[in-house]
Design a protein around this motif. Sequence first.
Motif, PDB file in Angstrom:
ATOM      1  N   UNK A   1       9.185  -1.584   3.023  1.00 37.90           N
ATOM      2  CA  UNK A   1      10.349  -1.642   2.145  1.00 37.90           C
ATOM      3  C   UNK A   1      10.064  -0.735   0.954  1.00 37.90           C
ATOM      4  N   UNK A   2      10.668   0.444   0.965  1.00 39.28           N
ATOM      5  CA  UNK A   2      10.454   1.424  -0.089  1.00 39.28           C
ATOM      6  C   UNK A   2      10.808   0.867  -1.465  1.00 39.28           C
TER       7      UNK A   2
ATOM      8  N   UNK B   1       6.068   7.080  -6.527  1.00 39.88           N
ATOM      9  CA  UNK B   1       5.996   7.179  -5.062  1.00 39.88           C
ATOM     10  C   UNK B   1       7.406   7.247  -4.477  1.00 39.88           C
ATOM     11  N   UNK B   2       8.296   6.370  -4.959  1.00 41.71           N
ATOM     12  CA  UNK B   2       9.683   6.380  -4.482  1.00 41.71           C
ATOM     13  C   UNK B   2      10.315   7.730  -4.782  1.00 41.71           C
ATOM     14  N   UNK B   3      10.031   8.259  -5.965  1.00 38.23           N
ATOM     15  CA  UNK B   3      10.551   9.579  -6.368  1.00 38.23           C
ATOM     16  C   UNK B   3      10.097  10.658  -5.386  1.00 38.23           C
TER      17      UNK B   3
ATOM     18  N   UNK C   1       0.854  -1.193   0.000  1.00 37.80           N
ATOM     19  CA  UNK C   1       0.000   0.000   0.000  1.00 37.80           C
ATOM     20  C   UNK C   1       0.889   1.241   0.000  1.00 37.80           C
ATOM     21  N   UNK C   2       0.630   2.158  -0.901  1.00 40.11           N
ATOM     22  CA  UNK C   2       1.336   3.432  -0.891  1.00 40.11           C
ATOM     23  C   UNK C   2       0.309   4.529  -0.651  1.00 40.11           C
ATOM     24  N   UNK C   3       0.683   5.463   0.197  1.00 36.67           N
ATOM     25  CA  UNK C   3      -0.235   6.534   0.563  1.00 36.67           C
ATOM     26  C   UNK C   3       0.448   7.868   0.287  1.00 36.67           C
ATOM     27  N   UNK C   4       0.283   8.341  -0.930  1.00 35.81           N
ATOM     28  CA  UNK C   4       0.929   9.565  -1.390  1.00 35.81           C
ATOM     29  C   UNK C   4       0.662  10.738  -0.462  1.00 35.81           C
ATOM     30  N   UNK C   5      -0.562  10.847   0.012  1.00 33.32           N
ATOM     31  CA  UNK C   5      -0.955  12.009   0.817  1.00 33.32           C
ATOM     32  C   UNK C   5      -0.242  12.056   2.167  1.00 33.32           C
TER      33      UNK C   5
END
Length: 193
Positions: free
Chosen positions: A55-56, A65-67, A28-32
Motif C-alpha cells: 500500500x503506497x 518515496x511516494x514522490x 519496507x521501502x526500497x528506493x533503489x
Amino acid sequence: QARGETEGGYIGAATLTARGPRWTREVRVEYARVAPAFASLPGAACAVFVTSMADLHHADVPDDFIELVYAEMERRPHWFQVLTKRPGNAGAFLRRSGRAGRLAPNIWIGTTAGDPRRATQRLDELAQVSAPNLFVSMEPLSGAIDPTPWLGRELSGGGHIRWVIAGGKSGHHPVPSHPDWFRLVRDACADAG
C-alpha cells in the motif's frame, strides 16, 4: 523464502501461518528498486498495477518515496492503477505534493471497499481525492454494498469513479459470496453508465 530467497522482496514482511501468509506489519521501502522497476516496463503503453502486494499510501511510507514513485509514473505513457486501503492518505499526499487537481490522467487512484463495515468510509474518503480518475476494488466482496451514491457524477474532489472491480475471496480459505451482492454492484454501475 521457500524458494531459497534470502534478501529483498517480501522476505521478512510476511510469515507463514496455518491460514496462509500474513503480513508482519513491517513497512519496507526500497528506493533503489523504483527506477529499475519502471525502466523494465515495455515501451508501448500498458496497464500497470502499482504495488500490488503493498500500500503506497500506508502512513509509514515516507513522502519522498511516494514522490519518487509518482514522478516515475508521470514520465511514462502507461495506465497506472494505485490501489490503497487509505484513500484519505492518498488525498493528503496529493495536496502536500501540489498534485491535487492536476494529477496526470493516466494515474488512477483506487480504494478497496469490499467489506460493508468499511466501504462507506473508504468511498467517502475516495470521493475527496482530487484526481480525475478513480476506481474501486470490491474484492473480496463480503456483503451487500450499493455504490450508487458515488457513481455517475463528479465527486467532491473533482474526480469520477470510472471503474469498479468485484470478486469473491478465493485461495486456501474461500468465503462464499451471494450472487445478489454482485448483481447490486453491476446494476449500480450500469445505471451510472
